[in-house]
Design a protein around this motif. Structure first.
Motif, PDB file in Angstrom:
ATOM      1  N   GLU A 111       0.831  -1.203   0.000  1.00 21.97           N
ATOM      2  CA  GLU A 111       0.000   0.000   0.000  1.00 21.97           C
ATOM      3  C   GLU A 111       0.866   1.254   0.000  1.00 21.97           C
ATOM      4  OE1 GLU A 111      -2.451  -0.386   3.409  1.00 21.97           O
ATOM      5  OE2 GLU A 111      -3.695  -1.993   2.555  1.00 21.97           O
ATOM      6  N   ALA A 112       1.915   1.234   0.820  1.00 20.82           N
ATOM      7  CA  ALA A 112       2.827   2.378   0.851  1.00 20.82           C
ATOM      8  C   ALA A 112       3.540   2.535  -0.486  1.00 20.82           C
ATOM      9  CB  ALA A 112       3.842   2.205   1.980  1.00 20.82           C
ATOM     10  N   GLU A 113       3.910   1.410  -1.099  1.00 22.27           N
ATOM     11  CA  GLU A 113       4.606   1.478  -2.383  1.00 22.27           C
ATOM     12  C   GLU A 113       3.688   2.004  -3.482  1.00 22.27           C
ATOM     13  OE1 GLU A 113       7.008  -1.476  -5.419  1.00 22.27           O
ATOM     14  OE2 GLU A 113       6.789  -2.087  -3.318  1.00 22.27           O
ATOM     15  N   ILE A 304      18.986  -0.260  13.135  1.00 21.50           N
ATOM     16  CA  ILE A 304      19.762  -0.971  12.116  1.00 21.50           C
ATOM     17  C   ILE A 304      19.260  -2.394  11.942  1.00 21.50           C
ATOM     18  CG2 ILE A 304      22.062  -1.755  11.450  1.00 21.50           C
ATOM     19  CD1 ILE A 304      23.215   0.612  12.926  1.00 21.50           C
ATOM     20  N   ALA A 305      18.884  -3.061  13.035  1.00 16.85           N
ATOM     21  CA  ALA A 305      18.359  -4.421  12.922  1.00 16.85           C
ATOM     22  C   ALA A 305      17.116  -4.456  12.045  1.00 16.85           C
ATOM     23  CB  ALA A 305      18.049  -4.980  14.314  1.00 16.85           C
ATOM     24  N   ARG A 306      16.233  -3.498  12.231  1.00 18.45           N
ATOM     25  CA  ARG A 306      15.028  -3.456  11.392  1.00 18.45           C
ATOM     26  C   ARG A 306      15.395  -3.172   9.940  1.00 18.45           C
ATOM     27  NH1 ARG A 306       9.636  -2.956  11.084  1.00 18.45           N
ATOM     28  NH2 ARG A 306       8.760  -1.400   9.662  1.00 18.45           N
ATOM     29  N   SER A 307      16.343  -2.291   9.724  1.00 27.93           N
ATOM     30  CA  SER A 307      16.741  -1.941   8.357  1.00 27.93           C
ATOM     31  C   SER A 307      17.371  -3.126   7.634  1.00 27.93           C
ATOM     32  CB  SER A 307      17.721  -0.763   8.405  1.00 27.93           C
ATOM     33  OG  SER A 307      17.953  -0.217   7.130  1.00 27.93           O
ATOM     34  N   GLN A 315      16.179  -5.090  -0.229  1.00 31.22           N
ATOM     35  CA  GLN A 315      16.078  -3.697  -0.626  1.00 31.22           C
ATOM     36  C   GLN A 315      17.450  -3.214  -1.075  1.00 31.22           C
ATOM     37  OE1 GLN A 315      12.961  -1.174   1.359  1.00 31.22           O
ATOM     38  NE2 GLN A 315      13.724  -2.263   3.147  1.00 31.22           N
ATOM     39  N   CYS A 316      17.447  -2.355  -2.070  1.00 31.60           N
ATOM     40  CA  CYS A 316      18.718  -1.886  -2.616  1.00 31.60           C
ATOM     41  C   CYS A 316      19.501  -1.055  -1.614  1.00 31.60           C
ATOM     42  CB  CYS A 316      18.477  -1.090  -3.893  1.00 31.60           C
ATOM     43  SG  CYS A 316      17.291   0.266  -3.696  1.00 31.60           S
ATOM     44  N   GLY A 481      14.351   3.373   2.950  1.00 31.60           N
ATOM     45  CA  GLY A 481      13.373   4.444   2.894  1.00 31.60           C
ATOM     46  C   GLY A 481      13.974   5.641   2.184  1.00 31.60           C
ATOM     47  N   VAL A 482      13.609   5.830   0.919  1.00 32.34           N
ATOM     48  CA  VAL A 482      14.194   6.888   0.092  1.00 32.34           C
ATOM     49  C   VAL A 482      13.157   7.988  -0.095  1.00 32.34           C
ATOM     50  CG1 VAL A 482      15.277   7.465  -2.105  1.00 32.34           C
ATOM     51  CG2 VAL A 482      15.633   5.191  -1.092  1.00 32.34           C
TER      52      VAL A 482
END
Length: 540
Positions: A111-113, A304-307, A315-316, A481-482
């Motif tokens: 949905e966010a995308e 950082i763990a979540r990322s 994710q790139c 998250g860009v």
């Protein structure tokens, strides 16, 4: 051929065929299918890749459309982009359901995308209407200048022509059929041909239905947009044929290093080479400076763990390398990081093939001399890497490795991207060691610094090094998250991309699909509207 509006298909759905010049085409190739990565079950729908003849038809139609619509106003282009956004939003529930089935990505992420995709289209519409992205420059004539008169020169950007866009595996909406490459090319005035991704063919086709309808409603020639399925035996052939076709004038690719470099080589070997903008692999280093680790170890470890782990690390901009300076505070932060990662649930990888490549690259890192496994089971990784079945769930839990500065400097395998939920902690002897490591990382999309006020001198030195190695420097935040905006740079030095002078996100992304043209002593009637003396667009 049935259409999405017929009674036996009351909701919009994929027909399993390419859409060329606004119309579904007859199947000419053997069918292929997709698999639900969450369950491993084959999805019943069958899809047909575009044939060589259909690739040719799409490219020729795009070329004709480009010349037919070159005089369309920027307001007309902006209206088309807004119509695309509205149509995608109107099909949002159907698109998200299909993308969830084909990718295993959670619905809230999709949905966010989808919202990001439509907001990017709307942003580009505003950018096109405003017009400053064309970088207009005017040097008025000086006929009395001595020793020679100066001619009048006016400059603007003009679109290149039809653009081929390759859908990405990990972003079925934001970097695929109507994603940033396609949207920016349409905004710049270029027809677009999408090479659909075989992992989410139904999602791509549904979005293509929305785009095709909007192009028609906006009054653009039907060849302005086409969508080509590409899977099975023609997964690679469709893309190669597009890049080699003389009517294609540029291309955008998001995917693997191997795919990006191969297509870039094909584009450069044409009789008339074309630009191909490839986003490939990125390690996205994170530097935890001593003061930040001492003051906020828990919060940093959580972020950082979540990322690293979210969406199975696919994710790139996932952090792949984490640098700390040895000491007691370093150990406390690492312990916290292990606990946070260990609490992350397993998540599905996008396909068995992507899982297979992840396990192999992870195993290379595990087997590197001087590497320790802090979280994960090396024996299980080794066993799984030997055989990855096609029709089984693809879930993986995070893995955390650790090594030293000396080993990292020596072992090239640790400098490469691991596309999945894994990261490598590098323990540096001191601040100088951290600077040495920063200086040898591969080109990346991002570099992150966690710092306190006591770290400013080291942070300044690191930022100077990273500015030569990455496209975006983040302070006290994670790279995933860009943000979409004028200031964003989504790009970086090789191998993150093959064109570090560009960005794939934000208004400046339009410039990739154009080239500058100067008009010297040119009559008003031959100038683009924005360069006329009366300046109807008010841009200079």
């Amino acid at each position: 051929m049935p259409t999405a509006s017929e009674p036996n298909n009351p909701r919009p759905g994929p027909l399993g065929v390419s859409i060329i010049s606004g119309e579904p085409v007859e199947p000419e190739t053997d069918p292929f299918g997709a698999v639900c990565p969450s369950s491993g079950d084959p999805i019943p729908d069958r899809f047909h890749s575009a044939s060589a003849g259909q690739v040719n038809d799409a490219a020729n139609s795009a070329w004709r459309a480009f010349h037919q619509a070159r005089d369309r106003t920027e307001d007309e282009r902006a209206t088309m982009l807004e119509l695309i956004a509205r149509r995608i939003s109107g099909m949002g529930e159907t698109i998200i359901d299909r993308a969830h089935l084909e990718t295993g990505l959670p619905e809230n992420r999709l949905e966010a995308e989808l919202n990001r995709t439509t907001s990017t289209l709307e942003m580009f519409a505003k950018v096109v209407r405003e017009g400053s992205w064309k970088r207009i420059a005017i040097d008025p004539p000086e006929p009395k200048r001595r020793p020679s008169p100066r001619p009048g020169i006016r400059r603007s950007l003009v679109p290149l022509g039809p653009v081929a866009v390759f859908g990405s595996s990990n972003f079925p909406l934001a970097y695929s059929t109507a994603g940033t490459d396609a949207a920016s090319a349409l905004a710049a005035g270029c027809p677009v041909i999408i090479k659909g991704h075989p992992l989410h063919p139904g999602t791509g086709e549904l979005v293509a239905q929305a785009v095709s309808g909007a192009v028609r409603d906006a009054g653009f020639p039907p060849g302005w947009f086409s969508f080509l399925h590409a899977g099975g035996g023609r997964e690679h052939a469709v893309g190669i044929e597009l890049i080699r076709h003389p009517c294609i004038r540029a291309a955008g690719f998001t995917g693997s290093f191997e795919g990006g470099t191969a297509l870039s080589r094909i584009a450069s070997e044409r009789p008339d080479p074309i630009p191909l903008y490839a986003e490939m692999g990125s390690v996205n280093p994170v530097f935890l400076l001593p003061g930040s680790v001492e003051t906020e170890p828990r919060g940093i470890a959580q972020h950082i763990a979540r990322s690293v782990s979210i969406y199975a690390g696919q994710q790139c901009t996932k952090p792949g390398l984490i640098f700390l300076v040895q000491g007691s505070t370093c150990e406390a932060c690492v312990e916290r990081f292990v606990r946070e990662l260990d609490g992350s649930p397993p998540a599905p990888m996008l396909s068995a093939g992507i899982r297979r490549r992840y396990l192999r690259s992870l195993l290379r890192a595990i087997d590197t001399p001087g590497v320790r496994v802090l979280l994960g089971d090396p024996a299980a990784v080794r066993k799984s890497a030997q055989r990855v079945p096609e029709n089984q769930p693809t879930h993986e839990k995070p893995v955390l490795l650790r090594t030293t500065e000396a080993v990292f400097i020596e072992q090239q395998a640790l400098h490469e991207e691991i596309f999945g939920p894994a990261a490598v902690i590098v323990e540096c002897k001191d601040a100088e060691g951290m600077l040495r490591c920063a200086g040898i990382i591969q080109g990346s999309l991002t570099g992150s610094l966690f710092l306190a006020n006591t770290d400013l001198d080291l942070a300044q030195a690191l930022a100077g090094i990273l500015a030569m190695r990455v496209g975006r420097i983040i302070c006290n935040g994670v790279p995933t998250g860009v943000e979409v905006g004028y200031g964003t740079v989504h790009g970086g030095p090789f191998p993150a991309t093959n064109r570090p002078d560009t960005t794939a996100v934000g208004p400046f992304a339009l410039e990739r699909w154009c080239r500058p043209v100067a008009f010297q002593n040119t009559p008003q009637a031959l100038l683009p509207p924005e360069l006329h003396d009366e300046n109807p667009t008010g841009r200079f």
